[in-house]
Design an enzyme around this catalytic site. Structure first.
Site, PDB file in Angstrom:
ATOM      1  N   GLU A  66       0.553  -1.083   0.220  1.00 37.49           N
ATOM      2  CA  GLU A  66      -0.093   0.038  -0.025  1.00 37.49           C
ATOM      3  C   GLU A  66       0.631   1.381  -0.107  1.00 37.49           C
ATOM      4  O   GLU A  66       0.573   2.269  -0.605  1.00 37.49           O
ATOM      5  CB  GLU A  66      -0.947  -0.156   1.192  1.00 37.49           C
ATOM      6  CG  GLU A  66      -1.864   0.983   1.257  1.00 37.49           C
ATOM      7  CD  GLU A  66      -2.756   0.711   2.668  1.00 37.49           C
ATOM      8  OE1 GLU A  66      -2.886   1.621   3.331  1.00 37.49           O
ATOM      9  OE2 GLU A  66      -3.045  -0.395   2.917  1.00 37.49           O
ATOM     10  N   ASP A  67       1.937   1.180   0.654  1.00 37.50           N
ATOM     11  CA  ASP A  67       2.548   2.577   1.122  1.00 37.50           C
ATOM     12  C   ASP A  67       4.132   2.528   0.547  1.00 37.50           C
ATOM     13  O   ASP A  67       4.698   3.478   0.776  1.00 37.50           O
ATOM     14  CB  ASP A  67       2.762   2.839   2.419  1.00 37.50           C
ATOM     15  CG  ASP A  67       1.161   2.930   2.890  1.00 37.50           C
ATOM     16  OD1 ASP A  67       0.509   3.585   2.331  1.00 37.50           O
ATOM     17  OD2 ASP A  67       1.150   2.765   4.332  1.00 37.50           O
TER      18      ASP A  67
END
Length: 188
Positions: A66-67
């Site tokens: 996600e990051d």
């Protein structure tokens, strides 16, 4: 006390290193705290609640897709299909709106999520709520300006997640309930 096979122990070691490298110099929202503290806390919460090595490994890696620039292929190659499945189950599609992402998380936890996914999601949210509590004590109501959505929307989300995880009979779930009530009140 949890015991790990030598392969599981090495997998946890590799996951610590992978997550630390992937998150690099990232910081926690609105603070100078290195981001890696969050996945390490998630792994600690999972360990304290007696979760298995695959779930703990996924806890260390849960925000990498996600990051960071990490890819599903990298996680699959290094940690196997079960860890990848767990990480993907707890990853949000950042191309969607905040509301759509959060509603998808709530819906999946109420629906098809298995026990391992529910454990991972709970530990992640407990770590987030602990951070919110500490930051609120330090920064006051200004804390809420660090989020894409403010206090009311955070309250909506965490109350709904807590309800979605009902039936998870672990100390971390009870801590989640208590933190949610403390931060946001009894609310609906």
């Amino acid at each position: 006390m949890l015991e790990y096979t030598p392969d599981e122990a090495m997998g946890l070691h590799r996951a610590f290193a992978f997550a630390a490298t992937a998150h690099g110099a990232q910081r926690r929202k609105g603070s100078d705290v290195p981001y890696i503290v969050h996945p390490c806390e998630v792994a600690q919460i999972l360990t304290a609640n007696g979760c298995g090595a695959a779930v703990i490994t996924a806890g260390l890696l849960h925000d990498t897709l996600e990051d960071t620039a990490a890819t599903p292929a990298q996680i699959l190659a290094a940690f196997g299909p079960e860890v990848l499945r767990l990480v993907q189950a707890c990853s949000e599609d950042k191309s969607r709106s905040w509301e759509a992402r959060k509603q998808h998380t709530i819906d999946s936890l109420q629906g098809e999520a298995d026990e391992a996914v529910r454990q991972l999601a709970c530990a992640d949210k407990v770590a987030n709520l602990r951070s919110m509590k500490a930051d609120l004590a330090q920064r006051g109501e200004g804390l809420w300006s660090c989020f894409k959505r403010g206090r009311e929307q955070q309250a909506w989300y965490y109350r709904r997640i807590t309800a979605a995880l009902a039936g998870l009979d672990l100390p971390m779930y009870r801590e989640m309930q208590a933190l949610c009530a403390e931060l946001f009140g009894a609310g609906a």
